[in-house]
Design an enzyme around this catalytic site. Structure first.
Site, PDB file in Angstrom:
ATOM      1  CB  SER A   1      -0.887  -0.006   1.251  1.00 31.35           C
ATOM      2  OG  SER A   1      -1.577   1.222   1.417  1.00 31.35           O
TER       3      SER A   1
ATOM      4  CE1 TYR B   1      -4.262  -2.308   5.099  1.00 30.22           C
ATOM      5  CE2 TYR B   1      -3.402  -0.114   4.677  1.00 30.22           C
ATOM      6  CZ  TYR B   1      -3.787  -1.356   4.216  1.00 30.22           C
ATOM      7  OH  TYR B   1      -3.691  -1.648   2.877  1.00 30.22           O
TER       8      TYR B   1
END
Length: 332
Positions: free
Chosen positions: A139, A152
């Site tokens: 990501s 996260y």
């Protein structure tokens, strides 16, 4: 003819589901590791409808033994695993200090140790054969942390460092096994409807938002032509480079915009129960509730897919420019 056996963790929903569809379309037989029986059944049916073999294995990727047993079953029923895509995740949204420690640890267990467990299961089978490919779904937030998503972001940072370490080890050993990372932008997936959230309104990915098929296409392209690092979407490129050269400014900017940018006051549909500890019942497909805001195409991703043509065009343009300058200099 089969391209080989692929495993996709978290393959029943969101980006994982889109990736399973894309791999099956390109000729892979696909094993799907996820917790929800409804989603597994539906995903397996889609792969079979595409003319490929499929296997759904109920698995919590945070459980190392369960992942190893799932890999054994895949190889026993389908054959040697050639491609393993680590994509499973769960989410908790909220300030770090007000997030329950158990929720934080569970998210890290899935989002980080799930990748570790999947990578171990894949490499322990691939390295003796000296072939295979592991793709880590990364990501932009593996390079730049944002507020409200500490679990996260921390997991993705950890997965990035872990992957770089293992990559160096494979190179040291002269292994032909490939290890790749594909870093994603904000995607319109179901996760924002079932994350465990403290937010006062419906959570949303930080715009710009892309459809999950954009990311799935990039993953399948890397499976076709392995490369160690791929950034998907203009926003991912901008985030990574921006943090490298203007990290302090991004701290300031995100402190002021990172909260409101993750809220969707226009979304009033009731959210599903969170899936942090137990899977949500039903089959939820690939896309979330932000299709009205999501892009189905990215010029940057198109350029990656067609980089040979892009490089050739750039070289031709550069050569033409040099020729023009040289011609002008001669006429002087």
């Amino acid at each position: 003819m089969s391209r080989g056996i692929a495993v996709v963790t978290g393959g029943t929903a969101g980006l994982g589901r889109a990736t399973v569809r894309e791999l099956a379309k390109r000729g892979w037989d696909v094993a799907v590791l996820a917790r929800g029986e409804d989603g597994l059944e539906a995903t397996v049916a889609e792969v079979e409808q595409a003319g490929r073999r499929a296997l759904g294995v109920p698995t919590d990727v945070a459980d190392r033994e369960a992942v190893e047993q799932a890999a054994d079953r895949v190889e026993a029923e389908l054959g040697p695993i050639e491609l393993w895509v680590n994509c499973a995740m769960v989410g908790v949204f909220g300030d770090f200090l007000t997030t329950e420690p158990a929720d934080f640890e569970r998210a890290v267990a899935v989002n980080f140790f799930g990748f570790v467990n999947g990578t171990r299961a894949a490499l322990s089978r691939m390295t003796p054969r000296d072939r295979g490919h592991v793709i880590q779904v990364g990501s932009a937030l593996a390079h730049r942390g944002i507020p409200l998503q500490a679990a996260y972001c921390g997991s993705k940072f950890g997965a990035r460092g872990f992957t770089e370490s293992v990559t160096a080890e494979l190179l040291h050993d002269g292994s032909n096994v490939k290890l790749s990372t594909v870093d994603m932008p904000a995607l319109n997936t179901i996760q924002f409807s079932w994350v465990k959230s403290q937010l006062p309104e419906h959570p949303q990915p930080v715009p710009p938002i892309y459809q999950p098929e954009v990311g799935a296409t990039a993953i399948a392209d890397v499976a076709d032509r392995p490369r160690r690092r791929t950034w998907v979407g203009e926003s991912t490129v901008g985030t990574i480079l921006g943090d490298r050269f203007a990290g302090g400014f991004l701290d300031w900017f995100l402190a002021r915009t990172g909260y409101s940018g993750q809220l969707a006051p226009d979304k009033h549909d009731p959210r599903m129960p969170d899936n942090v500890y137990t899977p949500a019942p039903g089959d939820h497909g690939a896309r979330g509730v932000f299709s009205d805001k999501a892009h189905s195409w990215s010029p940057q991703t198109w350029a990656i897919r067609h980089r040979r043509a892009v490089y050739a065009t750039a070289a031709g343009t550069l050569a033409a420019g040099v020729a023009l300058v040289a011609g002008a200099a001669k006429r002087r």
